[in-house]
Design a protein around this motif. Structure first.
Motif, PDB file in Angstrom:
ATOM      1  N   GLY A 123      21.604   3.360 -69.761  1.00 18.06           N
ATOM      2  CA  GLY A 123      20.160   3.494 -69.614  1.00 18.06           C
ATOM      3  C   GLY A 123      19.617   2.719 -68.430  1.00 18.06           C
ATOM      4  O   GLY A 123      18.415   2.733 -68.159  1.00 18.06           O
ATOM      5  N   ASP A 125      19.227   2.667 -64.657  1.00 19.70           N
ATOM      6  CA  ASP A 125      19.332   3.436 -63.417  1.00 19.70           C
ATOM      7  C   ASP A 125      19.320   2.434 -62.258  1.00 19.70           C
ATOM      8  O   ASP A 125      18.474   1.534 -62.207  1.00 19.70           O
ATOM      9  CB  ASP A 125      18.150   4.405 -63.280  1.00 19.70           C
ATOM     10  N   ILE A 145      15.814   3.796 -68.609  1.00 18.57           N
ATOM     11  CA  ILE A 145      15.565   5.088 -69.244  1.00 18.57           C
ATOM     12  C   ILE A 145      15.004   4.865 -70.649  1.00 18.57           C
ATOM     13  O   ILE A 145      15.621   4.176 -71.467  1.00 18.57           O
ATOM     14  CB  ILE A 145      16.859   5.909 -69.323  1.00 18.57           C
ATOM     15  N   SER A 148      16.965   4.527 -74.341  1.00 20.40           N
ATOM     16  CA  SER A 148      18.367   4.151 -74.127  1.00 20.40           C
ATOM     17  C   SER A 148      18.643   2.778 -74.711  1.00 20.40           C
ATOM     18  O   SER A 148      17.730   2.049 -75.119  1.00 20.40           O
ATOM     19  CB  SER A 148      18.683   4.146 -72.633  1.00 20.40           C
ATOM     20  N   GLU A 211      17.827  12.504 -71.131  1.00 18.04           N
ATOM     21  CA  GLU A 211      16.734  11.877 -70.399  1.00 18.04           C
ATOM     22  C   GLU A 211      15.652  12.886 -70.051  1.00 18.04           C
ATOM     23  O   GLU A 211      15.910  13.906 -69.405  1.00 18.04           O
ATOM     24  CB  GLU A 211      17.265  11.229 -69.116  1.00 18.04           C
ATOM     25  N   ASN A 212      14.430  12.588 -70.469  1.00 22.27           N
ATOM     26  CA  ASN A 212      13.275  13.381 -70.074  1.00 22.27           C
ATOM     27  C   ASN A 212      12.939  13.044 -68.623  1.00 22.27           C
ATOM     28  O   ASN A 212      12.647  11.878 -68.308  1.00 22.27           O
ATOM     29  CB  ASN A 212      12.091  13.052 -70.987  1.00 22.27           C
ATOM     30  N   LEU A 215       9.036  10.789 -66.220  1.00 19.97           N
ATOM     31  CA  LEU A 215       9.078   9.364 -66.551  1.00 19.97           C
ATOM     32  C   LEU A 215       7.677   8.786 -66.705  1.00 19.97           C
ATOM     33  O   LEU A 215       7.414   8.009 -67.628  1.00 19.97           O
ATOM     34  CB  LEU A 215       9.846   8.594 -65.477  1.00 19.97           C
TER      35      LEU A 215
END
Length: 490
Positions: A123, A125, A145, A148, A211-212, A215
Motif C-alpha cells: 500500500g 506507493d 493507498i 491497504s 485500488e480505486n 484518489l
C-alpha cells in the motif's frame, strides 16, 4: 517461409497435437531430428511469432516477420528452437529497436488483475532514485493507498527510506526486497544534502488489494473561483462509474475550472481515457478524439472495409450504457510528471484541438502507442486459450494521433508551467499549498506563467530510477479492450 507453407505447417502441428503417437514418425519428415528440442517451448514461441506477425505495429521493421523470410518449415521451426526462452525470442528477435513498451508475460492472470487495479502491495506507493556514481538507491513515499495495510501506520507521504528488511537498496536487489511478503522500511531524512537513516522502522505485510484510481476529488474556492481538483492514478475500466461519479460531483458544484492531477498516472485503458475526455468537454460527442495508425495490413483493411476502426470518438456514455456527466469546460489544467504516460498523454493530446490544455509539472513520458493482449488461441482471444501455459504478449498495435494529426512527442509533452516535486517539500496531496497544486492554482488565477523550483536534486546528485508501478505488469501501458476480430495473417 511462404504463407501457404506456414498454414500447412500450423494445420499439421495441430493434427499432430491431437494424434501425437501416430504423427511422431511423420513429424521427423517435416523437421530434422534434434531441431524441436523442446516441443512445449516451440509451441509457445510459435504462438508468439504468429501474434507478432498478425498485428505488430512495427512488423515492417522486423525482417523475420516478412511473408517470404523462411523458405521451408524446417527453417521456421529451427528459428523458433534457436531461442533459449520465449522472452528472448520476443524481446531480442521480434521487438523493434524503437519499441519501448511491448512486453511478454508468463502469467496472464496477474496481467488481467493489474488491468483491474488488483495487485499485491504493502500500500506504499513510492518513487526510487539512484545516487550518482553508485548502485545504491533510496525511495520516497508518494502516497498511501486507502484500505491497504500501510494505511494507519507510521509511514506517510514524503518519508524517505534507504533499506528494506535490513538490506541497503541497490539496483540489483530492490525488486525482490520490495516484493517480500513482509516489508520493513528503514526510514531516512535529508541532512546536509545527504540521505541518512533515522533509526525508525515500519513493517508492513504485502496483501492483495484493489485500488480505486480516484484518489482525491475536491472543490477549492480561490479568489471567487470554484476549482475542481481530481487526482486520478490509473485508467481502469472497472472504476469508470467512480470516475463518472466524481464528475457528477464537480457538475453539481458548478465548478469554473478543473485541475486534473495525473502526476503518478502511467496510463491504462483507451476507452476510459476517451470517457474522461468526453466528461471534461461534453460538447463533442461523435467527433474525433484520436486517430489510430495500425500496421500496413490492418490500416489498409480498415480503410477499405471498416473506416470507423481508425478513430476514437468522443462518447456520451461509459461502458455499460450509463450517461456520462459533462462539465462543458473550455480549458483544463493538468499536473504531470515523468510518470505521466500513455493514456494520460492521450487525454492531454486528444483534447488540445478542442480546448485549452495547460500542463503544470515536468515533461511526461512520451508514449503514443496502444497495445492489446494476445493469448495462445485460434483468434488470439482469451476464450479457448491454450491450457498448457499462461503466456500472453502485449504488443504495440497502433499509434495514436489527435484530430489535428499531432502525435505525443517521443521525448514527452513539455510543461507550460515547469515545477517538479522537491524531496524536501513534498507537501500534502490535495492541500492548496502543496507545491504542484499551488502552481496549478496560480496558473488559473494568473499569478504565474512560467516558473521553476530549485530542488535538492541538483545539490547531491541523484536520478530517477524506478517507481512502485514499474513492478506491475501494466506499467506505463495504454491498451485496447480486445483484438479486432480479423486475424488477417493467419
Amino acid at each position: 517461409m511462404k504463407r501457404m507453407k506456414m498454414k500447412r505447417l500450423l494445420l499439421f502441428a495441430f493434427l499432430c497435437g491431437s494424434l501425437m503417437t501416430s504423427c511422431s514418425e511423420d513429424m521427423d519428415d517435416v523437421v530434422d531430428d534434434g531441431v524441436l528440442t523442446d516441443p512445449e517451448n516451440v509451441e509457445i514461441e510459435d504462438f508468439i511469432y504468429r501474434g507478432m506477425d498478425e498485428i505488430y505495429l512495427y512488423k515492417s521493421d522486423i525482417p523475420e516477420l516478412a511473408d517470404d523470410y523462411f523458405d521451408t518449415e524446417q527453417d521456421y521451426y529451427a528459428y523458433l528452437a534457436d531461442w533459449d526462452t520465449p522472452a528472448n525470442l520476443f524481446y531480442q528477435g521480434l521487438v523493434a529497436s524503437q519499441d519501448r513498451f511491448s512486453f511478454i508475460t508468463d502469467d496472464y492472470i496477474a496481467l488481467e488483475n493489474s488491468f483491474s487495479g488488483i495487485s499485491q502491495t504493502t500500500g506504499v506507493d513510492y518513487r526510487l532514485y539512484r545516487f550518482s556514481n553508485s548502485n545504491d538507491i533510496f525511495g520516497i513515499v508518494r502516497y498511501i493507498i486507502p484500505g491497504s495495510n500501510a494505511e494507519g501506520t507510521a509511514i506517510k507521504r514524503g518519508d524517505l527510506f534507504t533499506e528494506i528488511n535490513g538490506e541497503t537498496l541497490t539496483v540489483s536487489n530492490y525488486a525482490s526486497l520490495l516484493a517480500s511478503p513482509s516489508v520493513t522500511f528503514s526510514l531516512a531524512e535529508i541532512n546536509d544534502n545527504t540521505v541518512t537513516n533515522t533509526g525508525e522502522e515500519v513493517t508492513i505485510a504485502n496483501s492483495e488489494i484493489t485500488e480505486n484510481p480516484v484518489l482525491i476529488q475536491d472543490v477549492l474556492e480561490v479568489e471567487g473561483l470554484k476549482i475542481g481538483y481530481l487526482m486520478y492514478n490509473s485508467f481502469v475500466a472497472d472504476f469508470d462509474i467512480q470516475l463518472n461519479d466524481a464528475f457528477a460531483y464537480f457538475a453539481a458544484e458548478n465548478i469554473d475550472e478543473l485541475i486534473l492531477d495525473l502526476r503518478y498516472n502511467g496510463g491504462g485503458r483507451v476507452s476510459s481515457a476517451t470517457a474522461m475526455a468526453s466528461m471534461i468537454t461534453g460538447s463533442y460527442t461523435g467527433e474525433i478524439f484520436a486517430k489510430k495508425q495500425w500496421n500496413e495490413d490492418y490500416q489498409n483493411y480498415f480503410l477499405a472495409n471498416a473506416p470507423d476502426e481508425l478513430f476514437n470518438y468522443f462518447v456520451d456514455k461509459i461502458q455499460g450504457g450509463t450517461d456520462i456527466n459533462k462539465l462543458n469546460l473550455s480549458s483544463l489544467y493538468v499536473i504531470g510528471t515523468s510518470s505521466t504516460a500513455s493514456a494520460s498523454e492521450l487525454v492531454i493530446n486528444g483534447l488540445k484541438p478542442y480546448i485549452d490544455v495547460y500542463l503544470i509539472g515536468n515533461t511526461t513520458t512520451g508514449k503514443s502507442q496502444a497495445s492489446v493482449t494476445l493469448y495462445d488461441s485460434p483468434n488470439f482471444g482469451r476464450t479457448n486459450a491454450n491450457p498448457d501455459h499462461k503466456y500472453a504478449i502485449q504488443p504495440l498495435v497502433y499509434e495514436s494521433v489527435n484530430a489535428n494529426d499531432i502525435v505525443v512527442p517521443y521525448d514527452g509533452i513539455e510543461p507550460d508551467v515547469e515545477i517538479e516535486e522537491s524531496l524536501s517539500n513534498y507537501g500534502v496531496l490535495g492541500d492548496p499549498s502543496e507545491p504542484m497544486l499551488a502552481a496549478a492554482i496560480n496558473a488559473i488565477t494568473g499569478k504565474t506563467s512560467k516558473i521553476q523550483t530549485r530542488t535538492i536534486q541538483k545539490e547531491f546528485n541523484y536520478q530517477e530510477f524506478a517507481e512502485s508501478s514499474s513492478l506491475k505488469p501494466n506499467y506505463k501501458r495504454m491498451y485496447i479492450d480486445e483484438l479486432p476480430s480479423l486475424n488477417l495473417r493467419n
